[in-house]
Scaffold this active site. Structure first.
Site, PDB file in Angstrom:
ATOM      1  N   ASP A 246     109.862 -48.272 -27.392  1.00 45.78           N
ATOM      2  CA  ASP A 246     110.573 -47.303 -28.221  1.00 45.78           C
ATOM      3  C   ASP A 246     110.547 -45.942 -27.530  1.00 45.78           C
ATOM      4  OD1 ASP A 246     111.524 -46.812 -31.273  1.00 45.78           O
ATOM      5  OD2 ASP A 246     110.400 -45.081 -30.548  1.00 45.78           O
ATOM      6  N   ASN A 254     118.328 -36.271 -30.417  1.00 43.48           N
ATOM      7  CA  ASN A 254     119.715 -36.325 -30.882  1.00 43.48           C
ATOM      8  C   ASN A 254     120.079 -35.125 -31.740  1.00 43.48           C
ATOM      9  OD1 ASN A 254     121.062 -38.495 -29.762  1.00 43.48           O
ATOM     10  ND2 ASN A 254     120.394 -39.961 -31.300  1.00 43.48           N
ATOM     11  N   GLU A 289     116.892 -46.981 -30.448  1.00 49.80           N
ATOM     12  CA  GLU A 289     116.177 -46.594 -29.230  1.00 49.80           C
ATOM     13  C   GLU A 289     115.094 -47.594 -28.872  1.00 49.80           C
ATOM     14  OE1 GLU A 289     114.180 -44.307 -32.646  1.00 49.80           O
ATOM     15  OE2 GLU A 289     116.160 -45.051 -32.120  1.00 49.80           O
TER      16      GLU A 289
END
Length: 368
Positions: A246, A254, A289
């Site tokens: 991860d 983001n 992710e």
């Protein structure tokens, strides 16, 4: 595409060309039978018959050698379609000169029409018409030569009708043959487009469009196959390992730097992981992710160090969309598949190890 696969494609193409050449020889064999029949019927002397067979064998052998040694690959048309259609005309015209009856020459005209039909495999309309009119001009030249040297063998009222009918038939066959050839080419193009579209559909169904990695379904199917293979193997030092990876603080990246920065990170991280793992290992994107890395035939002494190499490789990356000095890191949970354990249990153990790694400060690898 590898050099070996290209060589295999060339060999398959050459094999197909040889088969087509054999079909052409079968048509010429019919002409040879007709020549034999005319000789046995007393309409042909032996000398031109021998010349016919000798020249046919010589030219046919040369064409086969062109294929065997790959000389034909230097030509614009490696199949040598026009050459294969035209070469039988020369021995036929020669032997037709010695046929005593005009009716005997018509046999060769009929057989030449069969040879023209081979043009539908590759030739366009212009090429088909060229061959047709070469056939017609060849016969016209033969009749004119007979008129000059053997006028008693020519009956012009019959020959004029024959020339008209022969030219008409050849033209019709050339047009129809070129139409069939055009349809074949269109069908081939449509088939190639369909194959390309199917490949794109398979790509869309199995690949993540952003990272070009296998998507969740594909990587989980691979994981299932590896679990089944691992369970079939005799217990030993090698096992099946996985890492659930991860990207740390990805949502924050983001929100702060925009989705373009996030997309760049996902692409670059996925490329780095793919370049770091072994050739037989497998990686796929299983969500936002998160990535799943499969290590077949591995051991506890390899799996954690392999995951650690991935972590260090990602940490060393630099991104244009991020401030200088900003480091993207990853956390990983590693687990080894236990004999008899289900896929879900193995994945859950790795996922729990990932959860612990993130709660313990991130940017680390923890083994279940």
């Amino acid at each position: 595409m590898s050099a070996e696969s290209i060589e295999q494609r060339i060999q398959r193409a050459q094999s197909l060309r040889l088969k087509r050449m054999i079909w052409g020889y079968a048509n010429h064999a019919c002409t040879a039978l007709a020549v034999t029949g005319l000789y046995l019927g007393g309409f042909l002397p032996l000398a031109p018959v021998m010349v016919f067979f000798a020249s046919s064998i010589l030219i046919g052998t040369l064409l086969v050698l062109f294929l065997q040694f790959g000389i034909n690959l230097r030509f614009r048309d490696p199949s040598m379609t026009m050459v294969q259609i035209l070469w039988p005309v020369l021995p036929s015209l020669y032997v037709m000169f010695f046929v005593a009856l005009p009716q005997g020459r018509i046999v060769f005209l009929l057989l030449a029409v069969g040879g023209l039909m081979f043009g539908t495999l590759a030739l366009n309309r212009r090429q088909m018409l060229t061959i047709a009119w070469l056939f017609w001009l060849g016969y016209l030249g033969l009749v004119l030569m007979l008129t000059w040297l053997k006028p008693d063998h020519v009956y012009w009222p019959l020959e004029a009708v024959t020339l008209f009918a022969y030219g008409s038939v050849l033209s019709i066959i050339a047009y129809l043959g070129s139409f069939i050839s055009h349809l074949r080419q269109q069908l081939g193009a449509r088939n190639r487009e369909l194959k390309h579209a199917n490949l794109e559909l398979v790509e869309l169904a199995t690949r993540d469009p952003l990272t070009s990695l296998p998507n969740r379904r594909t990587v989980m199917e691979q994981f299932e196959r590896e679990v089944a293979r691992s369970d079939r193997q005799t217990p030993g030092p090698k096992a099946l390992g996985i890492s659930v990876l991860d990207i740390d603080h990805f949502k924050r990246i983001n929100d702060t730097y925009g989705h373009q920065a996030g997309d760049e990170i996902l692409r670059k991280v996925s490329q780095t992981i793919a370049a770091t793992i072994r050739k037989g290992d497998y990686i796929g994107r299983i969500g936002g992710e998160e990535f799943l890395i499969i290590f077949p035939d591995t051991s506890p002494d390899f799996t954690v160090p392999a995951a650690e190499r991935i972590r260090r490789s990602v940490e060393a990356l630099r991104f244009d969309a991020l401030p200088e000095g900003y480091r993207v890191t990853v956390s990983q949970g590693v687990a080894l598949h236990q004999p008899g354990e289900s896929l879900d249990v193995t994945f859950k153990r790795a996922d729990e190890a990932l959860y612990q790694a993130k709660n313990s400060g991130r940017n680390q690898v923890l083994a279940a």
